[in-house]
Design a protein around this motif. Structure first.
Motif, PDB file in Angstrom:
ATOM      1  N   TYR A 142       0.837  -1.198   0.000  1.00 24.18           N
ATOM      2  CA  TYR A 142       0.000   0.000   0.000  1.00 24.18           C
ATOM      3  C   TYR A 142       0.878   1.256   0.000  1.00 24.18           C
ATOM      4  CZ  TYR A 142      -3.844  -3.124   1.178  1.00 24.18           C
ATOM      5  OH  TYR A 142      -4.775  -4.122   1.154  1.00 24.18           O
TER       6      TYR A 142
ATOM      7  N   HIS B 198       0.977   9.872 -10.166  1.00 22.31           N
ATOM      8  CA  HIS B 198      -0.132   9.239 -10.896  1.00 22.31           C
ATOM      9  C   HIS B 198      -1.027   8.384 -10.005  1.00 22.31           C
ATOM     10  CE1 HIS B 198       1.476  10.239 -14.952  1.00 22.31           C
ATOM     11  NE2 HIS B 198       2.625  10.213 -14.310  1.00 22.31           N
ATOM     12  N   LYS B 199      -0.489   7.872  -8.902  1.00 19.93           N
ATOM     13  CA  LYS B 199      -1.245   6.955  -8.041  1.00 19.93           C
ATOM     14  C   LYS B 199      -1.738   7.670  -6.788  1.00 19.93           C
ATOM     15  CE  LYS B 199      -0.570   3.522 -10.816  1.00 19.93           C
ATOM     16  NZ  LYS B 199      -1.691   2.984 -11.614  1.00 19.93           N
TER      17      LYS B 199
ATOM     18  N   MET C  95      -3.612   3.279  -2.245  1.00 22.10           N
ATOM     19  CA  MET C  95      -3.806   2.246  -3.274  1.00 22.10           C
ATOM     20  C   MET C  95      -2.846   1.090  -3.051  1.00 22.10           C
ATOM     21  SD  MET C  95      -4.291   4.238  -6.891  1.00 22.10           S
ATOM     22  CE  MET C  95      -4.371   2.663  -7.764  1.00 22.10           C
TER      23      MET C  95
ATOM     24  N   LEU D  67      -0.306  -1.261  -4.724  1.00 18.95           N
ATOM     25  CA  LEU D  67       0.522  -1.208  -5.927  1.00 18.95           C
ATOM     26  C   LEU D  67       1.179  -2.550  -6.184  1.00 18.95           C
ATOM     27  CD1 LEU D  67       2.305   2.232  -5.372  1.00 18.95           C
ATOM     28  CD2 LEU D  67       0.279   1.759  -6.758  1.00 18.95           C
TER      29      LEU D  67
ATOM     30  N   GLU E 289       4.804  -1.248 -10.874  1.00 23.53           N
ATOM     31  CA  GLU E 289       3.769  -0.311 -11.303  1.00 23.53           C
ATOM     32  C   GLU E 289       4.270   1.120 -11.109  1.00 23.53           C
ATOM     33  OE1 GLU E 289      -1.085   0.147 -10.799  1.00 23.53           O
ATOM     34  OE2 GLU E 289       0.059  -1.181  -9.472  1.00 23.53           O
ATOM     35  N   THR E 290       4.047   1.962 -12.100  1.00 24.02           N
ATOM     36  CA  THR E 290       4.555   3.330 -12.059  1.00 24.02           C
ATOM     37  C   THR E 290       3.789   4.164 -11.041  1.00 24.02           C
ATOM     38  OG1 THR E 290       5.232   3.246 -14.375  1.00 24.02           O
ATOM     39  CG2 THR E 290       4.977   5.426 -13.386  1.00 24.02           C
ATOM     40  N   ILE E 291       4.526   4.793 -10.124  1.00 23.29           N
ATOM     41  CA  ILE E 291       3.925   5.663  -9.122  1.00 23.29           C
ATOM     42  C   ILE E 291       3.882   7.097  -9.625  1.00 23.29           C
ATOM     43  CG2 ILE E 291       4.108   6.550  -6.769  1.00 23.29           C
ATOM     44  CD1 ILE E 291       5.672   4.026  -6.058  1.00 23.29           C
TER      45      ILE E 291
ATOM     46  N   ARG F 278      -0.528  16.215  -8.929  1.00 25.02           N
ATOM     47  CA  ARG F 278      -0.982  14.921  -8.410  1.00 25.02           C
ATOM     48  C   ARG F 278      -2.380  14.588  -8.903  1.00 25.02           C
ATOM     49  NH1 ARG F 278      -2.986  14.518  -2.281  1.00 25.02           N
ATOM     50  NH2 ARG F 278      -3.577  12.540  -3.249  1.00 25.02           N
TER      51      ARG F 278
END
Length: 373
Positions: free
Chosen positions: A207, A230-231, A235, A237, A241-243, A331
């Motif tokens: 998380y 982006h996140k 969430m 992840l 995965e791209t943050i 953001r």
């Protein structure tokens, strides 16, 4: 290093450990520092130096406080088990994070350690010289444990009531929204993110925690780097995965410092406002399950959830998918519409067959969609 320090500071074991160590230091101080007490003074009545008396008092303290501690935390386990079965297991971290419970545990554990250290010193001593106030101070600590135990019984009896738990979730969520607003007071609407050349991906699954935006903004301004997050914090992840994406020059040391603002672990962060919404939804849904069948609890959760949505609507940036927090940081935001849909679609599925709660649910949704205050 920063993430480790942050994890320690947020640990539920920090306060009990610090308090217990304080008692250990008091015991060591009494053993190492040789001081006399005038028997004609006020403290003279508290002087106990007879070896057998000191050993009896210390052993009595250890046994008594052990019994109180075991009984206290048996009650805690029963309360947690009740909350898991009746409400939601997601509430456990919030209940365990109660500071007063941690203080009581630290004081009780510290008293036991204090008595143990003195009892070892007394048993191993071949002379008749003992800390003159050691046993009396232990009795005072034990009396403090008894009063804390009485308060603990009161606190645990309160925590059983679902209305108290729901109010705790509401207060925490409202406070988290206010805290987030302090770092988002100067913002502008961002239609979408520009393409930035560098990216940072999650190095492990877990998380995403809320970054300290004030420190993050200072870092980005100092290093002159532009960041698109982006996140959403909170969430889960997947690894790789791209943050976020960024552009600018960061050497290896500064890049490591930058990454530490985005902590990822197995714990669901409690300082994310949307997590509080999720907890209230879970309580409402669990209350309407056939096993529980508690419409009153579902209605209480719905009422507080409605108030949170109305409060969240006061902040304009929740109407946008992307905002610019500062000149250097953009953001993604969970919009009011998306959050409303995510919360109510699940509740509508479980509450549609109850004639009373379905009306309350639709009324809450209408109030949220047609009010801004």
């Amino acid at each position: 290093m920063l993430s480790i320090v942050k994890r320690i500071l947020n640990s539920i074991a920090l306060v009990p450990s610090v308090l217990a160590l304080c008692f250990v230091f008091i015991a060591i101080f009494l053993l190492l520092v040789d001081f006399a007490v005038d028997e004609s003074s006020i403290l003279g009545g508290f002087v106990i130096t007879e070896k057998s008396d000191v050993q009896f008092i210390l052993s009595f303290i250890i046994g008594g406080i052990f019994t109180l501690t075991i009984f206290s935390y048996t009650m805690v386990m029963n309360v947690l088990n009740r909350n898991i079965n009746n409400y939601s297991p997601r509430l456990i971290p919030m209940l365990l994070a109660e500071k007063h419970h941690q203080v009581i545990l630290g004081f009780s554990s510290g008293t036991i350690l204090y008595a143990m250290i003195l009892s070892i010193a007394v048993a191993g001593s071949k002379g008749d010289e003992f800390p003159p106030l050691g046993a009396s101070l232990g009795v005072i600590f034990a009396m403090g444990c008894v009063f804390l135990f009485i308060y603990f019984i009161h606190s645990v009896s309160q925590s059983i009531h679902i209305n108290h738990i729901i109010k705790e979730v509401f207060d925490r969520t409202e406070k988290n929204i206010q805290k987030q607003d302090t770092s988002h007071q100067k913002f502008s609407i961002q239609k979408s993110f520009d393409t930035l050349e560098n990216s940072y991906a999650a190095e492990k699954a877990g998380y995403l925690h809320q970054p300290d935006f004030n420190d993050l903004l200072k870092f980005c301004e100092k290093e002159k780097i532009h960041v698109n997050i982006h996140k959403f914090p909170g969430m889960f992840l997947l690894r790789g995965e791209t943050i976020l994406t960024y552009n600018g020059n960061l050497n290896s040391n500064k890049l490591e410092s930058f990454k530490k603002y985005f902590a990822i672990d197995e714990n669901v962060p409690l300082d994310i406002p949307e997590i509080g919404f999720k907890h209230l939804v879970e309580v409402a849904v669990k209350a309407m399950s056939p096993a529980i069948n508690d419409p009153g609890t579902a209605k209480a959760a719905l009422d507080y959830l409605t108030q949170l949505f109305l409060y969240r609507a006061k902040f304009d940036y929740f109407d946008n998918e992307f905002i610019q927090v500062s000149k250097y940081v953009n953001r993604a935001i969970i919009t009011q519409t998306v959050l409303l849909e995510n919360c109510f679609v699940e509740m509508e599925h479980y509450m549609k067959d109850d004639p009373l709660i379905s009306i309350v649910l639709q009324n809450s949704k209408y109030i949220i969609q047609n009010n801004k205050s």
